[in-house]
Each structure stands twice: as C-alpha cells, then as structure tokens.
Design a protein around this motif. Structure first.
Motif, PDB file in Angstrom:
ATOM      1  N   ALA A 152       3.084   8.383  -5.613  1.00 27.12           N
ATOM      2  CA  ALA A 152       3.875   9.566  -5.947  1.00 27.12           C
ATOM      3  C   ALA A 152       5.341   9.163  -6.072  1.00 27.12           C
ATOM      4  CB  ALA A 152       3.710  10.637  -4.884  1.00 27.12           C
ATOM      5  N   ILE A 153       6.081   9.886  -6.932  1.00 31.11           N
ATOM      6  CA  ILE A 153       7.468   9.511  -7.201  1.00 31.11           C
ATOM      7  C   ILE A 153       8.339  10.757  -7.268  1.00 31.11           C
ATOM      8  CG2 ILE A 153       9.047   8.430  -8.855  1.00 31.11           C
ATOM      9  CD1 ILE A 153       6.546   6.844  -9.872  1.00 31.11           C
ATOM     10  N   CYS A 154       9.514  10.657  -6.669  1.00 29.66           N
ATOM     11  CA  CYS A 154      10.491  11.748  -6.774  1.00 29.66           C
ATOM     12  C   CYS A 154      11.856  11.171  -7.113  1.00 29.66           C
ATOM     13  CB  CYS A 154      10.555  12.543  -5.466  1.00 29.66           C
ATOM     14  SG  CYS A 154      11.673  13.955  -5.545  1.00 29.66           S
ATOM     15  N   GLY A 155      12.537  11.778  -8.057  1.00 32.41           N
ATOM     16  CA  GLY A 155      13.857  11.315  -8.460  1.00 32.41           C
ATOM     17  C   GLY A 155      14.964  12.212  -7.923  1.00 32.41           C
ATOM     18  N   PHE A 156      16.113  12.172  -8.582  1.00 34.71           N
ATOM     19  CA  PHE A 156      17.234  13.013  -8.183  1.00 34.71           C
ATOM     20  C   PHE A 156      18.133  13.244  -9.391  1.00 34.71           C
ATOM     21  CE2 PHE A 156      21.704  13.320  -6.996  1.00 34.71           C
ATOM     22  CZ  PHE A 156      21.682  14.466  -6.226  1.00 34.71           C
TER      23      PHE A 156
ATOM     24  N   HIS B  99       0.811  -1.215   0.000  1.00 36.92           N
ATOM     25  CA  HIS B  99       0.000   0.000   0.000  1.00 36.92           C
ATOM     26  C   HIS B  99       0.842   1.262   0.000  1.00 36.92           C
ATOM     27  CE1 HIS B  99      -3.442  -2.554   0.504  1.00 36.92           C
ATOM     28  NE2 HIS B  99      -2.852  -3.148   1.545  1.00 36.92           N
ATOM     29  N   LEU B 100       1.983   1.147  -0.609  1.00 33.76           N
ATOM     30  CA  LEU B 100       2.908   2.269  -0.712  1.00 33.76           C
ATOM     31  C   LEU B 100       2.230   3.492  -1.337  1.00 33.76           C
ATOM     32  CD1 LEU B 100       5.853   1.951   0.111  1.00 33.76           C
ATOM     33  CD2 LEU B 100       6.423   1.640  -2.296  1.00 33.76           C
ATOM     34  N   GLU B 101       2.531   4.683  -0.757  1.00 37.63           N
ATOM     35  CA  GLU B 101       1.956   5.909  -1.308  1.00 37.63           C
ATOM     36  C   GLU B 101       2.961   6.730  -2.116  1.00 37.63           C
ATOM     37  OE1 GLU B 101      -1.069   7.785   1.828  1.00 37.63           O
ATOM     38  OE2 GLU B 101       0.854   7.184   2.717  1.00 37.63           O
ATOM     39  N   ALA B 102       4.237   6.602  -1.750  1.00 39.61           N
ATOM     40  CA  ALA B 102       5.237   7.445  -2.401  1.00 39.61           C
ATOM     41  C   ALA B 102       6.608   6.784  -2.347  1.00 39.61           C
ATOM     42  CB  ALA B 102       5.306   8.810  -1.721  1.00 39.61           C
TER      43      ALA B 102
END
Lengths: 333, 333
Positions: free
Chosen positions: A270-274, A239-242
């Motif tokens: 939601a996803i955040c990279g670098f 149930h990961l959200e981000a």
DNA sequence: CTGTTAGCGCATTCAT
DNA sequence: ATGAATGCGCTAACAG
C-alpha cells in the motif's frame, strides 16, 4: 546592434508640459483623479498617450514608501508543492496592483539570510515565505524592518508576524493513524529531508509508537527518487506492507518500482503520498494522499499582506488551513 | 498587534555619521571598496553592523539607473515546461546580483501588454519573456524603452531584441519524420492549443503531408487531460497506432489511459511526448520525448541580459539551442 | 583617497 | 481645483 535607446523615456514632467499643467496636477490626474477636474484629466490623458509616458515606480515608491512589490521566497521554484501557492499569490497580488519579486534559498539558512537582506533593501510592501524563517538573525531583521511578513505552509508558536499554514506533525499523525486502522505492521517511510517532511515523519512515528525504516531522498523529490527509495526500503525489510511518502512524486515512483517488481498495489504494497498533485487521481492505481490547499494558502497570504498595506487591522493573523486524507486505490482495502 | 515598526530604518546618512565620515565615503566603502582606504572601510563596516543598515535599492536604482531587477514573464507559473528556465534564470541572475520580478500573462495578449507596462515602470535592467511578445503595441513599447529584452523558447525573424530558443516547426517535423520511419500510418495528436504547440503540430502534419486527427486540450496540460485526449482520439480512430503529444504530462496520461484499456505500449499504441520531464525516463514503459534544455535557455538568457547591462556588446544576440529526439520504450520497435 | 554639490522622478506637505 | 516648494535615499560628477 547593441545601442541603447536613443529616446529618453518621458517623465511626468514631460506629460505636464505637454498638457499645459503643473507637475503635481498631472500626478494627481493619474493617481488620484477624484480631486481633479474632468477637463484636466482628459488633457493629461492625451498627453500621456502622445508621449508614451510610463510612470517610474521606483521614484514613486521612494517618495511614497509604497513600492507595490511583495517579496516571495521559496526554497526552489522546482519544489512543485509550492507552485500553486506562488501562482495564486502572484495572481491575487497582481489584481491588487502588486508584483512579486522572487527569491530562492535552496533550503540553506545562510542563503535565506542574504536573500532576505537584499529583499528588504528593495523596500517591498510585504514578504511571503514558504516555510518558516529559519535563522534567528533573519527573524530579528524582519521584525525590525516593520515589513508585513506572512510565513506559510507550517505552524509555529512564535511566527515573525502573520502565518497561513497547517501542522505537519498532525499530518504525519493522521497518516499513521490511517495505517494503524488498516492493520499494517511492516511499514516504511520514503521522505525528503527538509524540516517539514521530518515533522511529518515525527508525527507518523509518534502515532505508531516506534521508529520506522526510512529512506531519505534529497530535494527536489521525483519519480526517480521514489523508485530508488523503495529499492532501499525493500532491502531493509523485504516484506514491507505499506509505504508513507513525503510527496506524490515520490509515491508515484514507489508505485512504479513496486509494479515493476511484480508487486500488486495495494494488495502487496500500500502507498500513500502527500500534496494531492493533479496526476495522483489519474494514475492506475490512483494514489492515496493528503490534500493541502496550496492555492488557498497563496490567496490568503496575499490578502493578509494587502490588508496590512491598506492599514486595516488584521483580525486573524494566524490561519490554520488544515488538510484532509484522500483515500484512493493505492491504499484501499 | 498590527503596529508598524517603531524604529526608522537606518539610512546611509546614519552610517556615515556613526563612522565619522561623509555620506559619499560611506557609499563608496560599501559599493566600490577599491577606492577607499582599508581603515575607512572597517569603520564603515562597523557602523553598518551597529546600525543594522540595509541599503535602499530603490533609491540607489533611481539615481544610478540600475535597478538590479530583471522582469520575467511567463504565461503561468504552472506551465511546468518553463520551470527549469525560470529557476535557472533566477539562480543565474542572483549570482550576478539581480533579482527577478514575476509577471503572468495567462496566454492573453491584453494582459501581456498590461503586465509589460507595469514591468517597464519598475525600470528593470532587463526583461525575459518565455515565448515571443505577442502584441505589436507591446513590441514597440519594449523597443522604445531601451530595456534589454530576451525572448525565449521560440524563434522569430524579427525578435524585439535578443532571443534564445529553437524551432517548434522543426520539432514537429522531426517527430513526424520519426513516425514515418517507423511506418506508422494511423497516427493522432494530443496537444495544447497555445501558439508553440500549434507550430509543432504544423511541422508534424507538413512532414506527414496531411491533416492528422487531433485532440486539443486547454492549458495547463496534465495527466488527466492526456487520458481524456486519448479517449477522444480513439473515438476518431479506434485503430490508432501512435500518438504525438505536446507534453510529457499529456503523454503519460495517454499511456495510462492506453494501459487501462488493455492496450500494450508500444506494440498496440506508440507514444511520444515533448519536453523530457524528469519522470518520463522512469515510468513503465518509459516515455519517448523531445529534449529541450530549458535550464540552459534560462542561463543563456540571464547571461545575455547581464552582458548588456555591463555594456558589453553581445556577439550573438540570437541563439538556437536546438533539441533532440529521445527514444524510449513507449515508441521503441 | 575624501568631500561637496546636484540631482534621479515623483508625491507629500503647504499654500493659493 | 491647482500650484510651489521640499525631500525620499542614494550616487555620478566634479572638486580638493
């Protein structure tokens, strides 16, 4: 046909003879024209053209202690994060008459040591490292060599010499703070296992105040590894959200895998990279990331080296170039 | 603190003195241990350790005519197509004791000439070009320098020296034939404007027997440019069935733009890239492409150079590494 | 096996 | 403004 050239390359001696001047006059005409008469310069120039003379930089460097070479050391060329840095470094150095010698460490401290040793043996006028120098032995050697050194892409309390970078712990903290502000509780990390990526993870976890499910992937990170990483994370927490990723390549992989599983991005995940790789702004949805000016790091490093070589005193030998969050669709609420 | 090192680096002279042997014996103990007694080697080794001696490769190279450096010349480091080649080249050369000096031409013949000139001045034991040498002047210089040269990533009737590549015209022809076999009539090309990309376009058009709507994009190609290229092509022909791209980055951009416009890939628009970048197998849908073994090109180039340096005669100085079509979802019927 | 001699090609002293 | 001598640090010849 494997014969070696039958022509012996022209030396400055040949040029001088052809121009009817002494060796040293020819030398000066080429490298210090200010102190030679115009006529002489013309004669020498004509001789250079007719002989096809190309200065032997090895010999010049041996005598003058300036090799006009700068060593550049990366974990691996394929680590695309460093590419803009190496590219800018090469370009900026070339414009000052220096060329780059490449060394690869494969993220291995022993290999770093051996690469640095042969590098030092080439008498470079400077050495630029992507990352900090790992081994203590290598640090000592570098210091004692007297060669200007710029470490990059990181910060340190006691750099070998000069430094152009930013704090990875702060980057992780910033992303963690951003996730907190969004109210995401069930979060995961997809990350490389190198030193800097681990620092970012540390900062992230510190800000969140707890350990976070993590999928480690080997270098170099890629879209494929991102897909696998999400699969692994979803097993740990369905149930990961981000997800916080250590590169945009990984982030893109996580996104592709999420979409392939019918998850909506960012509504379901939601996803955040670098790194702010160029493609991230143009995927659908576009990828949130942390921007670091890799090319600027390369340019600044080159300038520090060149300044040192010219004997100028460097006012600010440690430069924090900072970073900034870039919110895009993959994490917009 | 900008002071230069107070220590003068140890020379072989210091080592010899510390070991109580002559200069040349110390030299041999290090570079040709086979002809020196075991005891002597140990003494010298101890002296090396205590003095922190690092051989001056500039001096050694000046005398021995072997600099243990190889020049590598690329249009720009950011051209990711060449990255595996440069990486493999660097690795393979390092394992033979050589290091790479980098040069960038920016796809500019004049800059190529000047880069090659300073490169030659560094007395490299070999030069590897990505692409063919453009300017005739540079070709002549290279030939007369006697330095082993490997041109790569292309074929030519009269290479400067050695060659590891493949035919871009044939690549274009193969993709054209593939498109024909699928029955696609309304096709377009999204391509870079460098020499090799143009050759592929020529081959493609020749096989189709006609000119094809083309969107040219500047280097380096990217996802973003791919999106723009498709927009341009759809203006030229709103009923496009298939697009041939000069890189997988472009192909991905074309695909993203197509999907964003509600086109199904491949049903409404088929796409083929070039280069077999690692991400292409893992996008959704995956990207059809042409595979070229860039790393193998680098390895072979390195081996040719090393063989030449060892005085071995090279049986096959021109190697065609070929290519192969990789059909994936973006063009599967 | 070890040592002596002689440069590699150039730039930094000094001199003129 | 030009030139003669000297040596950067190392290795290829030859000697012993």
């Amino acid at each position: 046909m494997n014969a070696v050239s039958p022509f012996k390359a022209a030396t400055l001696h040949d040029v001088a003879k052809a121009a009817g001047v002494s060796l040293i006059t020819a030398s000066r005409a080429l490298s210090n024209p200010g102190v030679v008469s115009k006529k002489t310069i013309e004669k020498v120039q004509a001789a250079v053209d007719s002989t096809g003379y190309i200065p032997n930089l090895l010999a010049g460097g041996l005598k003058s202690k300036r090799s006009l070479m700068v060593g550049g050391i990366v974990p691996a060329l394929s680590v695309s994060q460093f590419l803009p840095t190496v590219q800018a470094l090469t370009t900026e150095l070339a414009s000052a008459g220096y060329q780059l010698i490449l060394g690869q460490t494969s993220y291995d401290a022993e290999q770093e040591e051996s690469v640095l040793n042969t590098m030092i043996g080439r008498q470079p006028d400077g050495i630029v490292m992507t990352g900090l120098v790992q081994s203590q032995k290598a640090r000592d050697r570098l210091r004692r060599s007297g060669i200007p050194v710029v470490e990059t892409w990181d910060l340190s309390d006691r750099p070998v010499d000069m430094l152009v970078g930013f704090s990875h712990v702060k980057v992780g903290g910033a992303v963690g703070g951003y996730f907190l502000s969004k109210g995401w509780k069930r979060v995961g990390i997809a990350t490389g296992d190198d030193h800097r990526a681990r620092m970012r993870r540390d900062g992230f976890q510190t800000t969140l105040g707890r350990e976070v499910p993590t999928a480690f992937v080997p270098a170099p990170s890629s879209l494929e590894l991102g897909r696998r990483a999400l699969a692994e994370l979803l097993e740990k927490d369905p149930h990961l959200e981000a997800v916080c990723c250590s590169s945009d390549q990984l982030a893109q992989g996580v996104m592709v895998e999420a979409l392939a599983r019918g998850l909506r991005v960012p509504q379901d995940l939601a996803i955040c990279g670098f790194g702010n790789a160029d493609f991230g702004a143009h995927t659908v949805p576009s990828i949130s990331t942390v921007h670091v000016d890799g090319a600027e790091i390369g340019r600044l490093a080159a300038r520090l080296i060149v300044a040192r070589c010219r004997g100028e005193s460097v006012a600010q030998p440690v430069i924090d170039v900072g970073f900034r969050m870039v919110e895009r669709q993959s994490s917009a609420s």
